[in-house]
Scaffold this active site. Sequence first.
Site, short mmCIF file in Angstrom:
data_model
loop_
_atom_site.label_atom_id
_atom_site.label_comp_id
_atom_site.label_asym_id
_atom_site.label_seq_id
_atom_site.Cartn_x
_atom_site.Cartn_y
_atom_site.Cartn_z
N LYS A 25 0.85 -1.19 0.00
CA LYS A 25 0.00 0.00 0.00
C LYS A 25 0.89 1.24 0.00
CE LYS A 25 -3.87 1.86 2.77
NZ LYS A 25 -4.69 1.56 3.98
N SER A 105 -9.39 1.58 3.18
CA SER A 105 -8.54 2.37 2.31
C SER A 105 -7.52 1.56 1.52
CB SER A 105 -7.80 3.43 3.12
OG SER A 105 -6.95 2.83 4.11
N SER A 129 -9.91 -0.87 7.14
CA SER A 129 -9.19 -0.59 5.89
C SER A 129 -8.47 -1.78 5.29
CB SER A 129 -8.21 0.57 6.09
OG SER A 129 -8.89 1.79 6.14
#
Length: 456
Positions: A25, A105, A129
């Site tokens: 990420k 996210s 997330s």
Amino acid sequence: MAPGLGDRAAWNADGALGGMPILLKDNIETRDMPTTAGSLALVGNAPGRDAPLVARLRAAGAVILGKTNLSEWANIRSSHSVSGWSAVGGLTRNPHALDRNACGSSSGSGAAVAAGLAPAAIGTETDGSITCPAAVNGIVGFKPTVGLVSRTHIVPISHSQDTAGPMTRTVEDAAIVLSVIAGTDPADAATAEADARKVDYRAALDAQSLKGARIGVARFLTGYSPGTDAVFEARLAALRAAGAELVEITDGPDRAAIGAGEMVVLMTELKADLNTYLASTDPAQVTTRTLADVIAFNRAEPRELALFGQDLFETAEATKGLDDPAYVAARETAQRLAGVEGIDRLLREHRVVALIAPTTGPAWSIDVVNGDHYLGAASQLAAVAGYPHLTVPMGQVQGLPVGMSFIGAKWDDARILSLGHAFEQLTRARVEPGLVRSIEGREGLAAVLARARQEP
């Protein structure tokens, strides 16, 4: 389709991960790529350092394939955001239906693993997330106990709740990755117990672990959609058939009170933690040195506020710091209600080893005008308490994946992974994404919709 981490014959390099490509990420620092958190304010942020979890991956033989898009600033900028969108990376789409949201996210991590771009990715979670994008993209996602994995050199939201974790196609793969990235980091005080607590998570997996296990069915964490509940009920029957003893739990802790405290904690810690992180970056690369600077940058940059604003950033900027009595009280209350008087109490009073619930509903349609159409999730209790939370594919609703959550006590990560592994072996519910343009175009559903249009 790339082989999984458990397929050792497919990889020739030395090390626990043996040349395995892994995605990160884009809020996790690497020495050889920028780390932007999706924001144009950090587009030049390349300090040349590996986060400790990245150093662990490299030492184990992993190949860092690249960075994945995310909901900008890990979805903490606006209460009206479009999950999966960032000014740097654009919009992540769900590979099961390209007009559907990938949640966030860790949107890109979930979508990339589901689409077979890599066998594993690392996501981060503050509240949902990892688990939400894993569930709606039809993969496994594991949020470890906070403090099991280092957060150093990861763009932060909250030192109380932030953690990194694996996103993979199988629970075995998640266990392999977790065994590598878990461990004490002297720079992250929360990880002081990690070396003593970590185990070989892959070796701890037991496909028979459901047999005789007392598991709490968290009815207070259902109702996201009728289709999701129907899949959940069918999987409960399968769990019973496998020998699990299911205990109905109808009443949970006061989630409204937990949520109110959590918001105070996140807003206060966001300002403090992000300011600390920004101060550690290279001023020649990152000119926004504080949250206030980022807010001003966004106001001056049309691309940043084109879809939604930054009300949460502005709320955070108005907070009074980590010594504020209101923050201290909110943190104590939220963690107590979610942990000791929440998960711990439910496990103890009902004599169960884990709680299960649907992770969230199926992916919603992308809406860049109104933002997310979020139906709720099971993530909050484990997120606020800092306890482990695993999601495993449990089936589909009109062709869209939904996941089963396994939630347990602090440091009980190995047991939660083992229960999820047994469930996965029992159901084998993960399906490959079809990359269809729209779920409404699927053969059966398209025929139903066509008939409806023909009726007077």
